[in-house]
Design a protein around this motif. Structure first.
Motif, PDB file in Angstrom:
ATOM      1  N   SER A 144       0.798  -1.233   0.068  1.00  0.00           N
ATOM      2  CA  SER A 144      -0.059  -0.110   0.027  1.00  0.00           C
ATOM      3  C   SER A 144       0.797   1.217   0.082  1.00  0.00           C
ATOM      4  O   SER A 144       0.381   2.334   0.255  1.00  0.00           O
ATOM      5  CB  SER A 144      -0.851  -0.084   1.219  1.00  0.00           C
ATOM      6  OG  SER A 144      -0.281  -0.094   2.512  1.00  0.00           O
ATOM      7  N   ALA A 147      -0.028   4.910  -1.740  1.00  0.00           N
ATOM      8  CA  ALA A 147      -1.469   5.037  -2.076  1.00  0.00           C
ATOM      9  C   ALA A 147      -1.918   6.408  -1.569  1.00  0.00           C
ATOM     10  O   ALA A 147      -3.091   6.950  -2.568  1.00  0.00           O
ATOM     11  CB  ALA A 147      -2.436   3.885  -1.388  1.00  0.00           C
ATOM     12  N   ASP A 151      -4.502   9.004  -3.867  1.00  0.00           N
ATOM     13  CA  ASP A 151      -5.566   9.128  -3.469  1.00  0.00           C
ATOM     14  C   ASP A 151      -6.058  10.647  -3.123  1.00  0.00           C
ATOM     15  O   ASP A 151      -7.004  11.093  -3.760  1.00  0.00           O
ATOM     16  CB  ASP A 151      -6.236   8.610  -2.250  1.00  0.00           C
ATOM     17  CG  ASP A 151      -5.969   7.050  -2.355  1.00  0.00           C
ATOM     18  OD1 ASP A 151      -6.186   6.483  -3.389  1.00  0.00           O
ATOM     19  OD2 ASP A 151      -5.948   6.359  -1.401  1.00  0.00           O
ATOM     20  N   LYS A 168      -9.175   3.173 -10.563  1.00  0.00           N
ATOM     21  CA  LYS A 168      -9.440   2.262  -9.151  1.00  0.00           C
ATOM     22  C   LYS A 168     -10.861   2.190  -8.721  1.00  0.00           C
ATOM     23  O   LYS A 168     -11.247   1.523  -7.983  1.00  0.00           O
ATOM     24  CB  LYS A 168      -8.259   2.731  -8.118  1.00  0.00           C
ATOM     25  CG  LYS A 168      -8.344   1.892  -6.945  1.00  0.00           C
ATOM     26  CD  LYS A 168      -7.135   2.337  -6.033  1.00  0.00           C
ATOM     27  CE  LYS A 168      -7.301   3.810  -5.620  1.00  0.00           C
ATOM     28  NZ  LYS A 168      -6.052   3.928  -4.611  1.00  0.00           N
ATOM     29  N   THR A 172     -13.370  -3.486  -9.238  1.00  0.00           N
ATOM     30  CA  THR A 172     -13.675  -4.007  -7.960  1.00  0.00           C
ATOM     31  C   THR A 172     -12.876  -5.414  -8.146  1.00  0.00           C
ATOM     32  O   THR A 172     -12.609  -5.920  -9.023  1.00  0.00           O
ATOM     33  CB  THR A 172     -15.286  -4.247  -7.743  1.00  0.00           C
ATOM     34  OG1 THR A 172     -15.696  -5.260  -8.742  1.00  0.00           O
ATOM     35  CG2 THR A 172     -15.883  -3.040  -7.633  1.00  0.00           C
ATOM     36  N   GLN A 178      -7.720  -7.320  -2.202  1.00  0.00           N
ATOM     37  CA  GLN A 178      -8.060  -5.899  -2.768  1.00  0.00           C
ATOM     38  C   GLN A 178      -6.570  -4.806  -2.551  1.00  0.00           C
ATOM     39  O   GLN A 178      -6.503  -4.179  -3.263  1.00  0.00           O
ATOM     40  CB  GLN A 178      -9.032  -5.560  -1.651  1.00  0.00           C
ATOM     41  CG  GLN A 178      -9.569  -4.213  -2.010  1.00  0.00           C
ATOM     42  CD  GLN A 178     -10.878  -3.804  -1.169  1.00  0.00           C
ATOM     43  OE1 GLN A 178     -11.346  -4.723  -0.300  1.00  0.00           O
ATOM     44  NE2 GLN A 178     -11.352  -2.750  -1.209  1.00  0.00           N
ATOM     45  N   THR A 179      -5.929  -5.164  -1.473  1.00  0.00           N
ATOM     46  CA  THR A 179      -4.774  -4.396  -1.430  1.00  0.00           C
ATOM     47  C   THR A 179      -3.739  -4.402  -2.452  1.00  0.00           C
ATOM     48  O   THR A 179      -3.212  -3.237  -3.045  1.00  0.00           O
ATOM     49  CB  THR A 179      -3.833  -4.678  -0.076  1.00  0.00           C
ATOM     50  OG1 THR A 179      -5.022  -4.812   1.050  1.00  0.00           O
ATOM     51  CG2 THR A 179      -2.773  -3.809   0.122  1.00  0.00           C
ATOM     52  N   SER A 182      -5.294  -2.735  -5.573  1.00  0.00           N
ATOM     53  CA  SER A 182      -5.480  -1.273  -5.372  1.00  0.00           C
ATOM     54  C   SER A 182      -4.076  -0.593  -5.740  1.00  0.00           C
ATOM     55  O   SER A 182      -4.122   0.521  -6.393  1.00  0.00           O
ATOM     56  CB  SER A 182      -5.946  -0.949  -3.983  1.00  0.00           C
ATOM     57  OG  SER A 182      -6.162   0.452  -3.728  1.00  0.00           O
ATOM     58  N   TYR A 183      -3.036  -1.333  -5.199  1.00  0.00           N
ATOM     59  CA  TYR A 183      -1.610  -0.812  -5.691  1.00  0.00           C
ATOM     60  C   TYR A 183      -1.334  -0.919  -7.125  1.00  0.00           C
ATOM     61  O   TYR A 183      -0.905   0.278  -7.376  1.00  0.00           O
ATOM     62  CB  TYR A 183      -0.728  -1.726  -4.774  1.00  0.00           C
ATOM     63  CG  TYR A 183       0.654  -1.183  -4.939  1.00  0.00           C
ATOM     64  CD1 TYR A 183       1.241  -0.033  -4.451  1.00  0.00           C
ATOM     65  CD2 TYR A 183       1.413  -1.970  -5.844  1.00  0.00           C
ATOM     66  CE1 TYR A 183       2.523   0.395  -4.719  1.00  0.00           C
ATOM     67  CE2 TYR A 183       2.838  -1.493  -6.131  1.00  0.00           C
ATOM     68  CZ  TYR A 183       3.394  -0.332  -5.570  1.00  0.00           C
ATOM     69  OH  TYR A 183       4.556   0.107  -5.774  1.00  0.00           O
ATOM     70  N   ASN A 186      -3.219   2.135  -8.879  1.00  0.00           N
ATOM     71  CA  ASN A 186      -2.898   3.434  -8.398  1.00  0.00           C
ATOM     72  C   ASN A 186      -2.437   4.380  -9.475  1.00  0.00           C
ATOM     73  O   ASN A 186      -1.357   3.730 -10.354  1.00  0.00           O
ATOM     74  CB  ASN A 186      -1.938   3.532  -7.066  1.00  0.00           C
ATOM     75  CG  ASN A 186      -2.675   3.385  -6.018  1.00  0.00           C
ATOM     76  OD1 ASN A 186      -3.801   3.608  -5.767  1.00  0.00           O
ATOM     77  ND2 ASN A 186      -1.686   2.710  -4.906  1.00  0.00           N
TER      78      ASN A 186
END
Length: 362
Positions: A144, A147, A151, A168, A172, A178-179, A182-183, A186
């Motif tokens: 992460s 992140a 954001d 992002k 889903t 998820q982590t 998400s990374y 990014n």
């Protein structure tokens, strides 16, 4: 007879009408059942083909494919709970259809990166690939880092003209990964054109911009574009199609079951109508026999009435004849009575004369 015929004709006509309606509806239902069967078979066939490709990891790099096949054969040994240790990025994300090409262009080969939560298993898989000389694969354990900075900028970037979405935001993923996902996502924004990307890049350094056609402008300034096929590996599309076909399969299976149930109900109704129709025909035959018997009885009665009428006519003639004779006899009797009275009177006069003469004679 007329009433019986009216009742029977009404019953038979009613059954005939119901039978015709049900037969037409059954014909329609049978066509629906066949149509749903064809659709279900076609969907099942397409789904089977895609699932077969997915199960054999067709479309993936050789190293990734070999690791996944190796994992399938050893899934019970690799983890105590029987869950898998590796999952390709493309297998754990859900992407709207309109953003599939953008997603594949933005991530490229990272879509085939194997996500894992166990570095030791990743090393074991690398050793397996080396031993088998079966290609190469990349593994990612998740992070992460950085992140927050993306954001913070994303809130500003969302309001910029030409920005359609932050990647992002529209993707889903499986909660377990998820982590990691998400990374990987990014710093990627979807824009309407590569020109918009070029205009935004100076103010949003470190961001990658991608269009729905698959054109990309990376954070380090590499511009990539061309035919859609060059950016489209197809794994996301295949996964989406499998999901859609699975839903269609369930839908068609449900519709088929309902249509078959409706068809069965109508066939049962038709069978009942046919039974009732046969009963009505049987009653009609019985009533026709009864009517025939009644007609014969009526004919016999009419003959008896006619004969009785003839006899009555003869009796009336005989009565008239006898009455005429009686009248004649009565007239004759009247005449005879008058003659008898006259004769009695003459007799009395003669007797009186005789008596007078006897007296004179004495």
């Amino acid at each position: 007879q007329r009433q019986l015929q009216l009742d029977l004709t009404s019953d038979v006509d009613s059954f005939e009408a119901n039978k015709k309606i049900l037969q037409e509806q059954i014909g329609i239902r049978r066509l629906e059942v066949e149509e749903f069967k064809d659709q279900l078979n076609e969907t099942t066939s397409l789904l089977y083909g895609l699932e077969n490709l997915q199960n054999n990891f067709e479309g993936f790099e050789e190293g990734v494919k070999q690791v996944m096949l190796w994992q399938k054969t050893r899934s019970a040994e690799i983890t105590a709970d029987g869950s898998v240790s590796f999952q390709p990025v493309s297998e754990v994300v859900e992407v709207p259809g309109e953003y599939e090409v953008a997603m594949e262009a933005a991530l490229g080969s990272r879509l085939q990166m194997l996500l894992t939560q166990d570095s030791d298993r990743a090393l074991e898989a690398v050793d397996y690939l080396k031993t088998q000389k079966s290609g190469r694969s990349s593994f990612y354990a998740g992070s992460s880092v950085g992140a927050d900075q993306y954001d913070a900028v994303a809130s500003t970037l969302r309001s910029e003209s030409g920005v359609q979405a932050i990647l992002k935001d529209v993707v889903t993923s499986n909660e377990k990964y998820q982590t990691s996902v998400s990374y990987l996502l990014n710093g990627v924004a979807i824009v309407d054109s590569i020109r918009t990307a070029l205009a935004l890049r100076p103010r949003f350094e470190g961001w990658t911009f991608v269009t729905n056609d698959g054109d990309t402008l990376t954070a380090d300034g590499v511009l990539t574009g061309g035919a859609v096929e060059s950016a489209d590996s197809g794994v996301l599309k295949r996964r989406r199609e499998i999901k859609e076909l699975s839903e269609k399969k369930s839908e068609f299976a449900g519709k088929l079951a309902l249509a078959q149930a409706a068809l069965k109900k109508m066939e049962e109704q038709l069978a009942n109508v046919l039974n009732d129709f046969e009963g009505a025909q049987k009653r009609k035959i019985e009533q026709e026999i009864k009517v025939t018997e009644l007609r014969k009885d009526m004919e016999r009665a009419e003959t008896e009435v006619q004969n009785a009428q003839y006899a009555c006519d003869r009796q009336e003639k005989e009565v008239s004849r006898i009455a005429e004779q009686l009248r004649f006899q009565e007239e004759r009797l009247t005449e005879l009575e008058a003659s008898l009275t006259e004769t009695k009177a003459k007799k009395e006069n003669l007797e009186a004369s005789v008596e007078s003469l006897n007296e004179e004679l004495i």
